[in-house]
Motif scaffolding. Sequence first.
Motif, short mmCIF file in Angstrom:
data_model
loop_
_atom_site.label_atom_id
_atom_site.label_comp_id
_atom_site.label_asym_id
_atom_site.label_seq_id
_atom_site.Cartn_x
_atom_site.Cartn_y
_atom_site.Cartn_z
N GLY A 26 55.90 74.99 106.21
CA GLY A 26 56.89 74.18 106.88
C GLY A 26 57.91 74.97 107.69
O GLY A 26 58.73 74.37 108.38
N ARG A 27 57.87 76.30 107.64
CA ARG A 27 58.84 77.11 108.37
C ARG A 27 58.17 77.95 109.45
O ARG A 27 58.71 78.93 109.92
CB ARG A 27 59.60 78.01 107.39
N TYR A 28 56.99 77.52 109.86
CA TYR A 28 56.23 78.21 110.89
C TYR A 28 56.97 78.17 112.22
O TYR A 28 57.53 77.15 112.61
CB TYR A 28 54.87 77.53 111.04
N ASP A 29 56.99 79.32 112.91
CA ASP A 29 57.58 79.43 114.24
C ASP A 29 56.52 80.02 115.16
O ASP A 29 56.20 81.21 115.07
CB ASP A 29 58.82 80.33 114.19
N ALA A 30 55.97 79.20 116.02
CA ALA A 30 54.81 79.61 116.82
C ALA A 30 55.10 80.81 117.71
O ALA A 30 54.30 81.75 117.78
CB ALA A 30 54.32 78.43 117.66
N ASP A 31 56.23 80.79 118.40
CA ASP A 31 56.54 81.89 119.33
C ASP A 31 56.74 83.20 118.59
O ASP A 31 56.22 84.24 119.00
CB ASP A 31 57.77 81.55 120.16
N ASP A 32 57.51 83.16 117.51
CA ASP A 32 57.76 84.38 116.75
C ASP A 32 56.50 84.87 116.05
O ASP A 32 56.26 86.08 115.95
CB ASP A 32 58.88 84.16 115.74
N ALA A 33 55.68 83.94 115.55
CA ALA A 33 54.43 84.33 114.91
C ALA A 33 53.52 85.05 115.90
O ALA A 33 52.90 86.06 115.58
CB ALA A 33 53.73 83.11 114.34
N ARG A 34 53.44 84.52 117.12
CA ARG A 34 52.59 85.14 118.15
C ARG A 34 53.11 86.52 118.51
O ARG A 34 52.33 87.47 118.66
CB ARG A 34 52.55 84.24 119.38
N LEU A 35 54.43 86.66 118.65
CA LEU A 35 55.01 87.95 119.00
C LEU A 35 54.79 88.97 117.88
O LEU A 35 54.42 90.12 118.14
CB LEU A 35 56.51 87.78 119.27
N ALA A 36 54.98 88.55 116.64
CA ALA A 36 54.75 89.45 115.50
C ALA A 36 53.29 89.88 115.44
O ALA A 36 52.98 91.04 115.14
CB ALA A 36 55.18 88.78 114.20
N TRP A 37 52.39 88.94 115.70
CA TRP A 37 50.95 89.26 115.68
C TRP A 37 50.61 90.28 116.76
O TRP A 37 49.89 91.25 116.51
CB TRP A 37 50.15 87.98 115.87
N ASP A 38 51.14 90.08 117.97
CA ASP A 38 50.88 91.03 119.06
C ASP A 38 51.41 92.42 118.71
O ASP A 38 50.76 93.44 118.96
CB ASP A 38 51.52 90.54 120.36
N ARG A 39 52.60 92.45 118.12
CA ARG A 39 53.17 93.75 117.72
C ARG A 39 52.36 94.40 116.61
O ARG A 39 52.18 95.62 116.60
CB ARG A 39 54.63 93.54 117.27
N THR A 40 51.86 93.59 115.68
CA THR A 40 51.03 94.13 114.61
C THR A 40 49.75 94.73 115.17
O THR A 40 49.35 95.84 114.78
CB THR A 40 50.70 93.02 113.59
N GLN A 41 49.11 94.02 116.07
CA GLN A 41 47.87 94.51 116.67
C GLN A 41 48.10 95.82 117.43
O GLN A 41 47.33 96.78 117.29
CB GLN A 41 47.27 93.46 117.60
N GLU A 42 49.15 95.86 118.22
CA GLU A 42 49.44 97.08 118.98
C GLU A 42 49.74 98.25 118.05
O GLU A 42 49.27 99.37 118.26
CB GLU A 42 50.63 96.84 119.92
N PHE A 43 50.53 97.98 117.02
CA PHE A 43 50.89 99.01 116.05
C PHE A 43 49.65 99.58 115.37
O PHE A 43 49.46 100.80 115.30
CB PHE A 43 51.85 98.41 115.02
N LEU A 44 48.80 98.70 114.86
CA LEU A 44 47.63 99.16 114.12
C LEU A 44 46.62 99.86 115.04
O LEU A 44 46.04 100.89 114.65
CB LEU A 44 46.96 97.99 113.41
N LYS A 45 46.40 99.33 116.22
CA LYS A 45 45.45 99.95 117.12
C LYS A 45 45.92 101.34 117.56
O LYS A 45 45.12 102.24 117.77
CB LYS A 45 45.20 99.04 118.32
#
Length: 275
Positions: free
Chosen positions: A251-270
Motif C-alpha cells: 500500500g505504500r508503493y511509489d512508482a516513480d521512486d521505485a523505478r529510479l531506485a531500480w535503475d540505480r540498483t542496476q547501474e550499481f551492480l553492473k
Amino acid sequence: MCDLHGCGAHRDMPPIVVPDAVRRAFLKGLATLPLAAILFDPVLARAQADRTEMVEIPLGEGKPVRGALALPDVERAPAVLLIHEWWGLNDETRTMAAEFARQGFLAFAIDLYDSEPATDAATAIKLVQGLDPAVATAKLVAALDWLENHERGTGKIGTVGWCFGGGWSLNASLARPVDATVIYYGNVQKTAAELKTLHGPLLGHFGTLDENITRDMVERFETAMREAGKGDLLQVYWYEADHAFANPTGGRYDADDARLAWDRTQEFLKTRLAG
C-alpha cells in the motif's frame, strides 16, 4: 501495515491494469511487461516465478539451502543473491530473480525460512521470530560460496534485499566478502566494529517518510561506516517515500521512486560486478 520487518498487502491503491489480451500474450511468452505490472498481478507473478528453478545447496550436516535459481541468456554472468521480505520466498521474490536474470545476472533467491511463505502478518511475525540468526548466516554464506563458484558465473557476487531482507543483505556481506551490497530500507543498526569486515561497496535506498528505518538510524549507520574506515564504500539515496516504496503489492508503493531506485540498483551492480 508496514513495520521494521516488512509491509502489508496492497489494499487501497488504484490497481495496475493489464488488459486481458496483453496478459494472454505475456503468458505465451509473446509480450513483455513492466516489472511493476507483473508483480502486481498474481497470475503474471506466478508465471514469471515459474521460470525459475528450485534448487538445493548442501550445508554441511544441516538441511540444504533452498532457493530459486534464474539463469541469464549469456554463457557466464555475475551473480546476485536475493533476500526476501519478511513474508518468505514468495512469487514476488522469485519474479525478481527472473527479472535479474533478464538483466544479465545469475540470480539466486534464497529461502531463509525453509518454509512456505506467509500470507498474513501474524504468520510472518512467527517466521521472523523463529529464525536462528546463526543458521541464517550459514545459509547465506553457503549460497554465496556456491554462486561464486557456479559454472555459469564470473566469480563476481553481490547481495540485494528488501525490508527484512535488506538487513540480511548487509549481514551476508559482513559474514562473507562480496563485491557489492544493495539494501532497500533494511535495518542497518550496526557498530563500527561490526562493519570492519565489509569488503565491497554498498548502495542503500531509504524513504524519508519511513517511521521504522528512520533517517536517524541511517545517519548513525553512516557515522559507524566512517568510524570503521568504510565511508568511501557507502552510497545512500533518499526518496520522498515510505517504507516498502518499491513493492507494487504494498500500500505504500511509489512508482516513480521505485523505478529510479531500480535503475540505480542496476547501474550499481553492473558497474561493481563487471569484469
